[in-house]
Design a protein around this motif. Structure first.
Motif, PDB file in Angstrom:
ATOM      1  N   UNK A 134     -12.106  -6.142  14.026  1.00  0.00           N
ATOM      2  CA  UNK A 134     -12.554  -6.734  12.768  1.00  0.00           C
ATOM      3  C   UNK A 134     -11.446  -6.858  11.746  1.00  0.00           C
ATOM      4  N   UNK A 135     -10.574  -5.860  11.651  1.00  0.00           N
ATOM      5  CA  UNK A 135      -9.489  -5.898  10.668  1.00  0.00           C
ATOM      6  C   UNK A 135      -8.439  -6.931  11.035  1.00  0.00           C
ATOM      7  N   UNK A 136      -8.113  -7.066  12.323  1.00  0.00           N
ATOM      8  CA  UNK A 136      -7.154  -8.089  12.734  1.00  0.00           C
ATOM      9  C   UNK A 136      -7.665  -9.491  12.397  1.00  0.00           C
ATOM     10  N   UNK A 137      -8.934  -9.750  12.729  1.00  0.00           N
ATOM     11  CA  UNK A 137      -9.498 -11.067  12.429  1.00  0.00           C
ATOM     12  C   UNK A 137      -9.596 -11.299  10.927  1.00  0.00           C
ATOM     13  N   UNK A 138     -10.015 -10.291  10.185  1.00  0.00           N
ATOM     14  CA  UNK A 138     -10.136 -10.432   8.734  1.00  0.00           C
ATOM     15  C   UNK A 138      -8.782 -10.654   8.082  1.00  0.00           C
ATOM     16  N   UNK A 139      -7.752  -9.939   8.527  1.00  0.00           N
ATOM     17  CA  UNK A 139      -6.415 -10.094   7.940  1.00  0.00           C
ATOM     18  C   UNK A 139      -5.839 -11.468   8.249  1.00  0.00           C
ATOM     19  N   UNK A 140      -6.064 -11.965   9.460  1.00  0.00           N
ATOM     20  CA  UNK A 140      -5.556 -13.288   9.817  1.00  0.00           C
ATOM     21  C   UNK A 140      -6.237 -14.375   8.982  1.00  0.00           C
ATOM     22  N   UNK A 206      -7.842 -12.309   0.399  1.00  0.00           N
ATOM     23  CA  UNK A 206      -7.363 -13.664   0.133  1.00  0.00           C
ATOM     24  C   UNK A 206      -6.483 -13.685  -1.108  1.00  0.00           C
ATOM     25  N   UNK A 207      -6.893 -12.962  -2.133  1.00  0.00           N
ATOM     26  CA  UNK A 207      -6.082 -12.893  -3.356  1.00  0.00           C
ATOM     27  C   UNK A 207      -4.717 -12.265  -3.075  1.00  0.00           C
ATOM     28  N   UNK A 208      -4.697 -11.143  -2.353  1.00  0.00           N
ATOM     29  CA  UNK A 208      -3.428 -10.502  -2.036  1.00  0.00           C
ATOM     30  C   UNK A 208      -2.564 -11.388  -1.146  1.00  0.00           C
ATOM     31  N   UNK A 209      -3.194 -12.097  -0.215  1.00  0.00           N
ATOM     32  CA  UNK A 209      -2.422 -12.967   0.667  1.00  0.00           C
ATOM     33  C   UNK A 209      -1.744 -14.090  -0.115  1.00  0.00           C
ATOM     34  N   UNK A 210      -2.391 -14.597  -1.141  1.00  0.00           N
ATOM     35  CA  UNK A 210      -1.744 -15.620  -1.962  1.00  0.00           C
ATOM     36  C   UNK A 210      -0.538 -15.040  -2.692  1.00  0.00           C
ATOM     37  N   UNK A 211      -0.655 -13.815  -3.182  1.00  0.00           N
ATOM     38  CA  UNK A 211       0.486 -13.162  -3.832  1.00  0.00           C
ATOM     39  C   UNK A 211       1.617 -12.960  -2.838  1.00  0.00           C
ATOM     40  N   UNK A 247       2.974  -8.426   4.498  1.00  0.00           N
ATOM     41  CA  UNK A 247       1.695  -8.594   3.813  1.00  0.00           C
ATOM     42  C   UNK A 247       0.525  -8.518   4.766  1.00  0.00           C
ATOM     43  N   UNK A 248       0.688  -9.089   5.964  1.00  0.00           N
ATOM     44  CA  UNK A 248      -0.377  -9.031   6.965  1.00  0.00           C
ATOM     45  C   UNK A 248      -0.693  -7.587   7.341  1.00  0.00           C
ATOM     46  N   UNK A 249       0.333  -6.774   7.555  1.00  0.00           N
ATOM     47  CA  UNK A 249       0.105  -5.385   7.933  1.00  0.00           C
ATOM     48  C   UNK A 249      -0.491  -4.583   6.772  1.00  0.00           C
ATOM     49  N   UNK A 250      -0.116  -4.912   5.550  1.00  0.00           N
ATOM     50  CA  UNK A 250      -0.731  -4.243   4.398  1.00  0.00           C
ATOM     51  C   UNK A 250      -2.218  -4.549   4.316  1.00  0.00           C
ATOM     52  N   UNK A 251      -2.577  -5.815   4.487  1.00  0.00           N
ATOM     53  CA  UNK A 251      -3.990  -6.183   4.502  1.00  0.00           C
ATOM     54  C   UNK A 251      -4.720  -5.527   5.664  1.00  0.00           C
ATOM     55  N   UNK A 319       6.401   1.422   7.282  1.00  0.00           N
ATOM     56  CA  UNK A 319       7.509   0.553   6.881  1.00  0.00           C
ATOM     57  C   UNK A 319       7.024  -0.843   6.526  1.00  0.00           C
ATOM     58  N   UNK A 320       5.865  -1.245   7.074  1.00  0.00           N
ATOM     59  CA  UNK A 320       5.318  -2.557   6.749  1.00  0.00           C
ATOM     60  C   UNK A 320       4.597  -2.532   5.411  1.00  0.00           C
ATOM     61  N   UNK A 321       3.711  -1.539   5.223  1.00  0.00           N
ATOM     62  CA  UNK A 321       2.921  -1.578   3.994  1.00  0.00           C
ATOM     63  C   UNK A 321       3.730  -1.171   2.776  1.00  0.00           C
ATOM     64  N   UNK A 322       4.822  -0.398   2.965  1.00  0.00           N
ATOM     65  CA  UNK A 322       5.676  -0.086   1.816  1.00  0.00           C
ATOM     66  C   UNK A 322       6.375  -1.337   1.305  1.00  0.00           C
ATOM     67  N   UNK A 323       6.904  -2.138   2.223  1.00  0.00           N
ATOM     68  CA  UNK A 323       7.540  -3.383   1.789  1.00  0.00           C
ATOM     69  C   UNK A 323       6.512  -4.393   1.326  1.00  0.00           C
ATOM     70  N   UNK A 324       5.316  -4.362   1.873  1.00  0.00           N
ATOM     71  CA  UNK A 324       4.287  -5.296   1.443  1.00  0.00           C
ATOM     72  C   UNK A 324       3.790  -5.040   0.038  1.00  0.00           C
ATOM     73  N   UNK A 325       3.756  -3.780  -0.375  1.00  0.00           N
ATOM     74  CA  UNK A 325       3.286  -3.464  -1.720  1.00  0.00           C
ATOM     75  C   UNK A 325       4.239  -3.928  -2.795  1.00  0.00           C
ATOM     76  N   UNK A 326       5.521  -4.159  -2.447  1.00  0.00           N
ATOM     77  CA  UNK A 326       6.508  -4.615  -3.430  1.00  0.00           C
ATOM     78  C   UNK A 326       6.682  -6.125  -3.422  1.00  0.00           C
TER      79      UNK A 326
END
Length: 331
Positions: A134-140, A206-211, A247-251, A319-326
């Motif tokens: 579910x998370x993979x499909x939702x993030x994509x 969706x909002x975070x993905x646009x950012x 960003x994908x891994x953060x989501x 390492x993915x979500x740390x860079x994604x948050x910035x």
């Protein structure tokens, strides 16, 4: 004929040169020869600087104290859970909460995974299915939608994105009952789809993905790919999606955590205990403690087991979500 004597520059009162000596040069020392003491402004600024340094130290102490309280608030329940999972049923009620008894962790784990024909293992697999798939499909879906809102222009774009932002203000618990009624009309209640389908919609994702798209994907690269003849799907799959991987891994982590800890949705949608996720299964054990007190130690040990996948996910993908948050912090 009388002669007139013209006074020289030195005798006419001109200032003595650098090498001059005498009374006139005694008070005209150079800056290096004079020792100037602290002026009034310097004396006034010193106490102010001390007050600033003192205020900065007090602020650091206060911040560290707050952080320490937050760490203790977070770690104390986990510490109690870890200690309680090592006790048998007698020590669980016969010793203090943070004191150790006889070590029975492996016996408790065996009891958890063998109780009721290993139903807890089935619950863990269900949680993995709901959370990972579910998370993979939702993030994509969220990344694709946020990318479209950022890079494309179409009619009603602002209004549609505003509607999505409104969706972020609605708590998930509020729409669980309408989702149940819709799932009942479609006929997917008490199935895996009743949990998977609602998890695909994530307005905040969706909002975070646009950012993320604004921060990671430059428009010049996309234009160069289009000039080379790449289709829009190829541009997104081969160029934009790799750039959006942090960003994908953060989501994914946000969605994974929410799905793994989701309790109310499965409680409403599911009746068959074989379809329960681990969280709902442990709750079911806890409800039966009055009839079977031995289930209390199973519920505690099972709770410890359910924490482990979340810790592994955050440590393995940090390492993915740390860079994604910035993302978007620096232009």
């Amino acid at each position: 004929m009388s002669t007139r004597t013209v006074p020289s520059a030195s005798s006419a009162g001109a200032p003595p040169g650098p090498g001059a000596t005498g009374p006139g040069a005694a008070g005209a020392g150079t800056p290096t020869e004079r020792k100037a003491g602290p002026g009034p402004e310097d004396r006034r600024s010193r106490p102010r600087d001390k007050r600033r340094r003192g205020g900065g130290t007090a602020s650091k102490v206060a911040v560290n104290a707050v952080l320490l309280v937050a760490v203790l608030y977070t770690l104390m329940p986990l510490t109690w859970l870890l200690i309680a999972a090592t006790k048998n049923h007698a020590d669980l009620f016969g010793t203090a909460g943070f004191s150790f008894g006889e070590f029975h962790l492996f016996d408790n784990l065996e009891a958890v995974f063998t109780y009721d024909d290993g139903i807890f293992g089935r619950w863990l697999l269900n949680s993995v299915l709901y959370s990972v798939v579910g998370s993979l499909a939702s993030s994509l879906i969220s990344v694709a939608a946020g990318y479209c809102f950022d890079k494309y222009e179409f009619r009603g774009k602002g209004a549609l994105f505003g509607l999505i932002l409104i969706g972020t203000l609605v708590p998930g618990v509020v729409i669980t009952l309408p989702q149940y009624l819709l799932a009942s009309e479609v006929g997917i209640v008490n199935t895996y789809w009743a949990i998977l389908v609602p998890s695909l919609v994530n307005p905040f994702g969706v909002y975070l993905a646009r950012v993320f798209s604004e921060g990671y994907v430059p428009g010049e690269v996309l234009e160069a790919a289009r000039i080379d003849g790449a289709s829009e799907i190829r541009v997104f799959r081969s160029i934009s999606l790799p750039m959006l991987l942090p960003g994908f891994m953060t989501l994914f982590l946000f969605s994974f955590t929410a799905s793994w800890n989701n309790f109310f949705g499965p409680l409403v949608m599911l009746n068959d205990h074989h379809l329960y996720p681990a969280v709902l299964g442990i709750y079911n054990w806890n409800q039966l403690v009055v009839q079977n007190p031995e289930l209390y130690s199973l519920a505690i040990t099972g709770s410890l087991v359910t924490v482990i996948p979340l810790a592994i996910a955050f440590i393995g993908l940090q390492r993915f979500w740390r860079s994604g948050l910035s993302a978007g912090a620096v232009k």
